[in-house]
Design an enzyme around this catalytic site. Structure first.
Site, mmCIF file in Angstrom:
data_model
loop_
_atom_site.group_PDB
_atom_site.id
_atom_site.type_symbol
_atom_site.label_atom_id
_atom_site.label_comp_id
_atom_site.label_asym_id
_atom_site.label_seq_id
_atom_site.Cartn_x
_atom_site.Cartn_y
_atom_site.Cartn_z
ATOM 1 N N LEU A 134 0.854 -1.177 0.000
ATOM 2 C CA LEU A 134 0.000 0.000 0.000
ATOM 3 C C LEU A 134 0.896 1.235 0.000
ATOM 4 O O LEU A 134 1.977 1.225 0.603
ATOM 5 C CB LEU A 134 -0.902 0.042 1.246
ATOM 6 C CG LEU A 134 -2.057 -0.958 1.340
ATOM 7 C CD1 LEU A 134 -2.784 -0.766 2.671
ATOM 8 C CD2 LEU A 134 -3.025 -0.797 0.178
ATOM 9 N N ASP A 135 0.446 2.306 -0.658
ATOM 10 C CA ASP A 135 1.186 3.557 -0.629
ATOM 11 C C ASP A 135 1.281 4.087 0.802
ATOM 12 O O ASP A 135 0.430 3.801 1.646
ATOM 13 C CB ASP A 135 0.478 4.626 -1.477
ATOM 14 C CG ASP A 135 0.441 4.279 -2.946
ATOM 15 O OD1 ASP A 135 1.282 3.472 -3.385
ATOM 16 O OD2 ASP A 135 -0.436 4.818 -3.645
ATOM 17 N N VAL A 136 2.298 4.912 1.051
ATOM 18 C CA VAL A 136 2.449 5.549 2.363
ATOM 19 C C VAL A 136 1.189 6.326 2.726
ATOM 20 O O VAL A 136 0.733 6.304 3.875
ATOM 21 C CB VAL A 136 3.673 6.490 2.361
ATOM 22 C CG1 VAL A 136 3.712 7.323 3.634
ATOM 23 C CG2 VAL A 136 4.958 5.699 2.225
#
Length: 318
Positions: A134-136
């Protein structure tokens, strides 16, 4: 953090490990290690360390940072499912999946290891056990493999699109349909190493969405399922059809609306994860709840439209 570098003319026609060695100023054995662990590769082409670098190619470096200070720990990261093979965490915003060059914040891997969770050694260096990220700036459910068996099987399930990943997203504007599919290839944007866009030269990407709740012409809450897992896929696809995610300034969100909703990141949450358990083969479903910032933004949106006229009031789609 990734860095892109065009193949230098002087290194075109050289072995890839030789080219990487010269480009980074490291030994050839170190260059070979970086290639073997996926930290150095040619963009959009699989290449071995003995492969030949071609003219016009771009080399991508995603080097694992060697830290001199302890990594911050995400103490508020909840574990929502765990057994001997897998662990599923509810990743907070601001936590990266793994360490990378330029990132100094907490990571999922580091935080799990700090709690004494065993992670398989399978996977690229610094990314062991990770089969999907998942993206930050995106919160929600993320699976990490603890056993070697789980890594092999879950990597296969993700690669063959057998895992069902459900996201909830608040997009700007009113979507004309109640459900639809966006099918458009995604690749890196030429204007930035960090942005992606819909481009014929990109990799295939398929996004399915269903409307959950409407807020007049201002916004729409949708449930999203992905057939593919391209970087920034949901953000790029909705932006490409004129409906960027609320709070997503990188892809065209209205900053005024974001401020009114109290959003400091894109309204996107990995809500549900469904997979076949790698050892028992039992179909397993794990669910999450909205974090405080997204729940607050949704409450604000509901209040402002509940006070409006019939044309702008929120309506739930069954």
């Amino acid at each position: 953090m990734s860095r892109l570098a065009p193949a230098p003319d002087a290194l075109v026609g050289k072995r890839f490990d030789v080219a990487v060695s010269k480009m980074l100023g490291v030994s050839r054995s170190k260059a070979a290690e970086l290639i073997d662990t996926g930290q150095a590769k040619v963009l959009d082409r699989s290449i071995a360390k003995s492969g030949i670098l071609q003219a016009g190619e771009t080399v991508e470096f995603d080097l694992v940072e060697e830290r001199d200070v302890p990594e911050p720990i995400a103490t508020d990261m909840a574990v929502v499912y765990e057994d001997d093979d897998v662990v599923v965490v509810d990743k907070p915003v601001g936590v990266a999946a793994h360490a990378s060059v330029g990132w100094t914040g907490p990571t999922v891997l580091g935080s799990l290891r700090d709690r004494g969770v065993h992670i398989t050694s399978y996977g690229a260096a610094g990314r062991e056990g990770i089969v999907s990220r998942l993206d930050v700036g995106t919160s929600g459910l993320m699976l990490v493999c603890k056993s070697d068996l789980a890594y092999v099987e879950m990597r296969r399930q993700f690669a063959e699109h057998e895992v069902v990943k459900t996201y909830h997203a608040l997009v700007q504007g009113s979507l004309k349909q109640d459900k639809a599919t966006i099918e458009a290839p995604i690749g890196r944007a030429k204007v930035s190493d960090f942005r992606f866009c819909v481009t014929p030269a990109g990799k295939p990407a398929v996004t399915h969405w269903d409307v959950m709740e409407r807020f007049g012409s201002e916004a729409t809450l949708v449930s999203v399922n992905l057939e593919t897992g391209r970087t920034h896929q949901i953000r790029v696809h909705f932006s490409s059809i004129g409906h960027p995610l609320a709070g997503d300034h990188m892809y065209g969100a209205n900053p005024v609306l974001a401020e009114e909703l109290g959003l400091e990141r894109q309204w996107l949450h990995a809500m549900q994860l469904e997979f076949r358990h790698p050892r028992t083969h039992v179909w397993t479903t794990v669910t999450s709840q909205y974090p405080a910032d997204l729940a607050h933004a949704l409450d604000v949106m509901r209040v402002r439209h509940a006070q409006g006229d019939d044309s702008s009031a929120a309506s739930v789609v069954a």
